[in-house]
Design an enzyme around this catalytic site. Structure first.
Site, PDB file in Angstrom:
ATOM      1  N   ASP A   1       1.075   4.049  -2.952  1.00 41.73           N
ATOM      2  CA  ASP A   1       0.672   5.438  -2.722  1.00 41.73           C
ATOM      3  C   ASP A   1       1.798   6.411  -3.062  1.00 41.73           C
ATOM      4  OD1 ASP A   1      -1.623   4.264  -1.837  1.00 41.73           O
ATOM      5  OD2 ASP A   1      -1.312   4.688   0.288  1.00 41.73           O
TER       6      ASP A   1
ATOM      7  N   GLU B   1       0.833  -1.213   0.000  1.00 39.53           N
ATOM      8  CA  GLU B   1       0.000   0.000   0.000  1.00 39.53           C
ATOM      9  C   GLU B   1       0.864   1.259   0.000  1.00 39.53           C
ATOM     10  OE1 GLU B   1      -3.658   0.382   0.156  1.00 39.53           O
ATOM     11  OE2 GLU B   1      -2.778   2.241  -0.559  1.00 39.53           O
TER      12      GLU B   1
ATOM     13  N   ILE C   1     -18.185   7.829 -16.639  1.00 40.60           N
ATOM     14  CA  ILE C   1     -18.115   6.360 -16.777  1.00 40.60           C
ATOM     15  C   ILE C   1     -19.550   5.833 -16.692  1.00 40.60           C
ATOM     16  CG2 ILE C   1     -17.060   4.228 -15.907  1.00 40.60           C
ATOM     17  CD1 ILE C   1     -15.047   6.474 -16.817  1.00 40.60           C
TER      18      ILE C   1
ATOM     19  N   SER D   1      -7.457   1.959  -3.685  1.00 38.35           N
ATOM     20  CA  SER D   1      -6.165   2.438  -3.204  1.00 38.35           C
ATOM     21  C   SER D   1      -5.304   3.023  -4.309  1.00 38.35           C
ATOM     22  CB  SER D   1      -5.363   1.272  -2.625  1.00 38.35           C
ATOM     23  OG  SER D   1      -5.735   1.018  -1.322  1.00 38.35           O
TER      24      SER D   1
ATOM     25  N   GLY E   1     -23.871  10.623 -16.023  1.00 37.74           N
ATOM     26  CA  GLY E   1     -23.824  11.552 -14.894  1.00 37.74           C
ATOM     27  C   GLY E   1     -23.274  10.873 -13.647  1.00 37.74           C
TER      28      GLY E   1
END
Ligand SMILES: *[C@@H]1O[C@H](CO)[C@@H](O)[C@H](O)[C@H]1NC(C)=O
Length: 564
Positions: A286, A282, A525, A483, A543
């Protein structure tokens, strides 16, 4: 006879203490134990508990008004973020509150230490026996049946009725550590794919790289120029960010950023050891998708240690109060950890949400990954009603869902694990009311009764989060998860802030009123859904939708909307 006297007086004093109990008011209670926990016995009366007391703030509504004033593009004070002192004026408890609570603690011989910049949080250390008396509580040992983790909690607690309106909450009390909370919101459904580093210039459905993210969203590779612009990355649970892995990653995938590093801040005994085997998936993800996407923006990894980790939300409280104490907090903060909302007490959720409002009012954009369990919450689980995540249900932060590529030419669809839905704790904020009601009318009766139509809806936005290529301990692998999406979206905002700061303007701060006012600045999307709880979840659509929010960033359009 004489020997019985002390016993009699002890009984008498117990009885005498009873009338006081009648003036106690239940402050928080839980009806049942969270799943997995069993009560395994009383807690030893002399076990020391470190408790935090949140005092009632003098003007939380004033703070929220001020937050909207500086964050709503049509407001005349847009961008005029508050100073530390201005925020603390709203948040500090009234003098009477501090005096009343301190007098009560003094009388009990308990020492209180302020632990937040505005003085609205106090810390006390008391043995279980005294905590039970002070709060009319029943602190006991609870054991999690799967993890074996033991924790001392109470099913309810009270405060003296004369302290109502002065004490907001006491923690940790009824909020139990969750077995899944604060796990990185990263999932690798098909297992980690260990592979050679693939320096793809363009996107493929099996590997997404920084170059791919740049081409998808039109994010420039040009280096940012403003050294005062900061992008903060939260680190918890001994997830460490490795510089050597970042270097390998950049050398292969962003050679133009060769040599880029990140700064380190620590709290609660946090650290960031650099041995390869301690590199966290993680933390590396990041850092690699902030340093590697927000080209040239100074990035700081904020490593929260485990000094207070018994209640996993303590880290959330500590990092936010730590940043609120800084005179120049980062203009963007991304966090890929979260909980299920129902595991947290309403008062604690509300207090944390209010802290995000404080930092937002200071000019920080706060982004969190929405969760990886679709409509079943932060991780997939069985459920009959949809499980909202925290803090995504808080209206004063920006929740980021995930998408995946449909083809190498760049079409995106919703990632099926992308958590989204409706809070049970927080109502729909006005900035999203129109977008949400139009989604709900198109949804019709689908999933009826499984979610709260009047709750704050999330995510707000999305970014790519499937087959994202990272380097961990020298090896390339691909990961999936919201993440991935939060640092990517955060990087986009950090680059726009760079342009704003260079033009002498304010950074974007709390984003949502700006984002919902500019739906055209996103790639909408419209396909996919977020299955869970034995349903297909919510369908993405035209939307805003509770899978991908307003959509993925269109950098040029967002930048133009920001006026630079
Ligand atoms: C639904 O959301 C509203 C607004 O936050 C809240 O007041 C209400 O308690 C929620 N209902 C349930 C059943 O949780």
């Amino acid at each position: 006879m004489v020997s019985k006297l002390p016993i009699f007086s002890a009984l008498f004093s117990l009885a005498f203490a009873k009338p006081m109990a009648r003036s106690m008011k239940v402050r928080e209670a839980r009806e049942s134990l969270p799943a997995g926990y069993v009560r395994t016995g009383a807690a030893a009366v002399d076990t020391e508990l470190q408790l935090r007391i949140a005092l009632v703030q003098n003007n939380p509504e004033g703070l929220i008004d001020a937050l909207y004033d500086v964050s709503t593009p049509t407001s005349s004070s847009y961008g005029q973020h508050l100073s530390k002192e201005e925020v603390e004026k709203f948040v500090a408890p009234a003098a009477q509150t501090s005096e009343t609570v301190n007098a009560w603690l003094d009388q009990a011989g308990v020492n209180a230490t302020p632990i937040s910049p505005a003085g609205d949080w106090l810390s006390i250390t008391v043995p279980v026996g005294q905590a039970n008396e002070l709060f009319d509580a029943d602190f006991a040992v609870y054991t999690h049946s799967e993890t074996g983790k033991q924790t001392i909690r109470t099913m309810s607690y009270s405060i003296p009725s004369e302290l109502e309106g002065h004490i907001d909450l006491v923690h940790p009390t009824i909020t139990f550590p969750s077995s899944i909370s604060l796990r990185p919101v990263v999932s690798t459904p098909s297992g980690l794919e260990r592979r050679g580093i693939d320096p793809l210039a363009s996107c493929s459905t099996s590997a997404v790289t920084p170059a791919c993210v740049q081409s998808l969203y039109g994010i420039p590779a040009t280096k940012a120029t403003q050294s005062s612009n900061q992008l903060g990355v939260s680190g918890f649970i001994e997830q460490f960010a490795n510089q050597a892995d970042l270097t390998t990653f950049l050398n292969t995938l962003r050679p133009d950023l060769k040599g880029a590093t990140f700064a380190l801040q620590t709290l609660d005994g946090g650290s960031n050891p650099q041995s390869g085997s301690e590199a966290g998936i993680e933390a590396n993800l990041d850092i690699q998708y902030t340093v590697g996407v927000a080209s040239g923006v100074p990035v700081t990894f904020i490593s929260v240690g485990e000094n207070f980790n018994d209640g996993d939300l303590d880290g959330f409280l500590d990092i936010i109060n730590f940043l609120l104490g800084e005179s120049n907090p980062p203009q963007v903060l991304t966090t890929s950890y979260g909980n299920n909302e129902n595991e947290i007490s309403r008062s604690l959720a509300n207090n944390l949400c209010n802290a995000y409002a404080q930092l937002g009012a200071r000019g920080t954009s706060i982004l969190f990954a929405s969760g990886d369990g679709g409509v079943s919450g932060s991780q997939s689980q069985s459920c009959s009603k949809f499980v909202p995540t925290f803090p995504s249900g808080c209206p004063f932060m920006t929740s980021v869902g995930a998408t995946q590529l449909t083809s190498s030419s760049g079409g995106e669809t919703a990632a099926s694990f992308s958590s989204g839905g409706f809070s049970n704790y927080f109502g729909t904020p006005s900035y999203q009311a129109t977008a949400v009601s139009s989604y709900l009318s198109s949804l019709g009766s689908t999933d009826n009764g499984k979610f709260n139509t009047s709750g704050r809806a999330y995510p707000d936005v999305a970014a790519i989060g499937v087959n994202v290529e990272i380097v961990v301990n020298g090896q390339a692998e691909t990961v999936d998860g919201t993440s991935c999406a939060s640092p990517i979206f955060a990087s986009t905002i950090a680059l726009i802030n760079d342009a704003l700061i260079a033009a002498g303007k304010s950074p974007l701060g709390f984003l949502n009123p700006f984002l919902y006012a500019n739906p055209g600045a996103f790639n909408d999307i419209t396909s996919g859904d977020n299955a869970g709880c034995n349903t297909n979840g919510f369908p993405a659509g035209k939307g805003w939708d509770p899978v991908t929010g307003l959509g993925t960033p269109n950098f040029a359009a967002l930048k133009a909307a920001a006026g630079v």
